[in-house]
Design a protein around this motif. Structure first.
Motif, mmCIF file in Angstrom:
data_model
loop_
_atom_site.group_PDB
_atom_site.id
_atom_site.type_symbol
_atom_site.label_atom_id
_atom_site.label_comp_id
_atom_site.label_asym_id
_atom_site.label_seq_id
_atom_site.Cartn_x
_atom_site.Cartn_y
_atom_site.Cartn_z
ATOM 1 N N MET A 1 0.842 -1.192 0.000
ATOM 2 C CA MET A 1 0.000 0.000 0.000
ATOM 3 C C MET A 1 0.881 1.248 0.000
ATOM 4 S SD MET A 1 -2.874 1.221 2.803
ATOM 5 C CE MET A 1 -1.740 1.367 4.170
ATOM 6 N N LYS A 2 0.649 2.141 -0.952
ATOM 7 C CA LYS A 2 1.369 3.399 -0.967
ATOM 8 C C LYS A 2 0.972 4.221 0.245
ATOM 9 C CE LYS A 2 1.872 7.742 -3.488
ATOM 10 N NZ LYS A 2 1.402 8.575 -4.605
ATOM 11 N N HIS A 3 1.965 4.755 0.937
ATOM 12 C CA HIS A 3 1.673 5.552 2.118
ATOM 13 C C HIS A 3 2.810 6.529 2.346
ATOM 14 C CE1 HIS A 3 4.386 2.497 3.724
ATOM 15 N NE2 HIS A 3 4.649 3.309 4.733
ATOM 16 N N VAL A 4 2.549 7.508 3.201
ATOM 17 C CA VAL A 4 3.592 8.404 3.684
ATOM 18 C C VAL A 4 3.789 8.108 5.165
ATOM 19 C CG1 VAL A 4 3.072 10.179 1.980
ATOM 20 C CG2 VAL A 4 1.915 10.225 4.210
ATOM 21 N N HIS B 1 8.973 1.599 3.764
ATOM 22 C CA HIS B 1 9.076 2.109 2.386
ATOM 23 C C HIS B 1 7.979 3.122 2.041
ATOM 24 C CE1 HIS B 1 12.194 -0.861 1.796
ATOM 25 N NE2 HIS B 1 11.368 -1.821 2.161
ATOM 26 N N PRO B 2 7.900 4.200 2.811
ATOM 27 C CA PRO B 2 6.907 5.226 2.494
ATOM 28 C C PRO B 2 7.287 6.014 1.234
ATOM 29 C CG PRO B 2 8.349 6.002 4.243
ATOM 30 C CD PRO B 2 8.724 4.568 3.975
ATOM 31 N N ALA B 3 6.280 6.565 0.582
ATOM 32 C CA ALA B 3 6.539 7.408 -0.583
ATOM 33 C C ALA B 3 7.222 8.703 -0.169
ATOM 34 C CB ALA B 3 5.227 7.718 -1.298
ATOM 35 N N ARG B 4 6.877 9.210 1.006
ATOM 36 C CA ARG B 4 7.567 10.358 1.595
ATOM 37 C C ARG B 4 7.687 10.128 3.092
ATOM 38 N NH1 ARG B 4 4.843 15.879 -0.466
ATOM 39 N NH2 ARG B 4 6.360 16.745 1.010
ATOM 40 N N ALA C 1 -2.624 9.926 -0.099
ATOM 41 C CA ALA C 1 -2.197 8.617 0.386
ATOM 42 C C ALA C 1 -2.379 8.576 1.894
ATOM 43 C CB ALA C 1 -0.730 8.359 0.031
#
Length: 205
Positions: free
Chosen positions: A1-4, A42-45, A98
């Motif tokens: 799941m993409k997340h920050v 592994h967050p996007a930001r 996200a």
């Protein structure tokens, strides 16, 4: 799941008497450790919000900022409560759609598996949120939906997010009693040392 991911590290540690962010576990400062654990998901930001003791905390984090693509967000209103740090992070992420993993650095028992369980739980929950159960209330670490994160820009004081999570139907909850210990007082530090969650020799007068 993409997340920050957001590490809240702006607190003044008033009752403790020295920066809890810089206490160590296995030789690693807790703020460094929190960022490392968040980065492992592994967050996007990845953001860290600083406030009190900003010079020392940011100096600690500069060592890893490039490796983890860490963004430092200053919260000049940190004295007004934890929610101002969340609001500062939400403002920095205003263009991101996200969910956000939110953690603090004063839960010395925190492990990577706690964060991963929350992310999985949130992905399968109706509102897209997950939180840690602390008795009758919900709190951090937590995963909030993008919508709830942007709503946090209006939060004030030390309360708000937990109440909003508690009002939602279907929030996935993590039962992890070890996360109930946070480091507000010298007694909390002593207990964490006794449990092996902090290094010895960190109690000051």
């Amino acid at each position: 799941m993409k997340h920050v991911a957001i590490v809240l590290a702006a607190g003044g540690s008033a009752r403790l008497g020295h920066p809890k962010q810089l206490l160590t576990r296995d030789g690693e400062a807790l703020v460094h450790r929190a960022v490392r654990l968040a980065a492992a998901t592994h967050p996007a930001r990845l953001l860290a919000v600083t406030g009190a003791h900003a010079h020392d905390v940011e100096a600690m984090l500069q060592v890893i900022a490039v490796d983890y693509r860490l963004e430092l967000v200053a919260n000049p209103d940190w004295e007004r409560g934890l929610s101002t740090s969340l609001a500062a992070a939400a403002s920095a992420l205003h263009d991101v759609d996200a969910p956000a993993l939110i953690l603090v650095c004063d839960q010395p028992a925190l492990q990577e598996h706690h964060l991963r369980e929350l992310l999985v739980g949130a992905a399968h929950s109706r509102p897209g949120c997950a939180a840690t159960r602390h008795g009758e209330r919900l709190g951090v670490p937590a995963v909030v939906s993008a919508e709830l994160l942007q709503g946090a820009r209006q939060l004030r004081g030390d309360v708000g997010l937990g109440a909003r999570l508690g009002a939602l139907d279907g929030v996935w909850t993590l039962d992890a009693p070890e996360l109930a210990l946070d480091l507000d007082t010298p007694d909390d530090v002593s207990e964490a040392v006794a449990r092996g969650w902090l290094d010895r020799g960190q109690l000051h007068g």
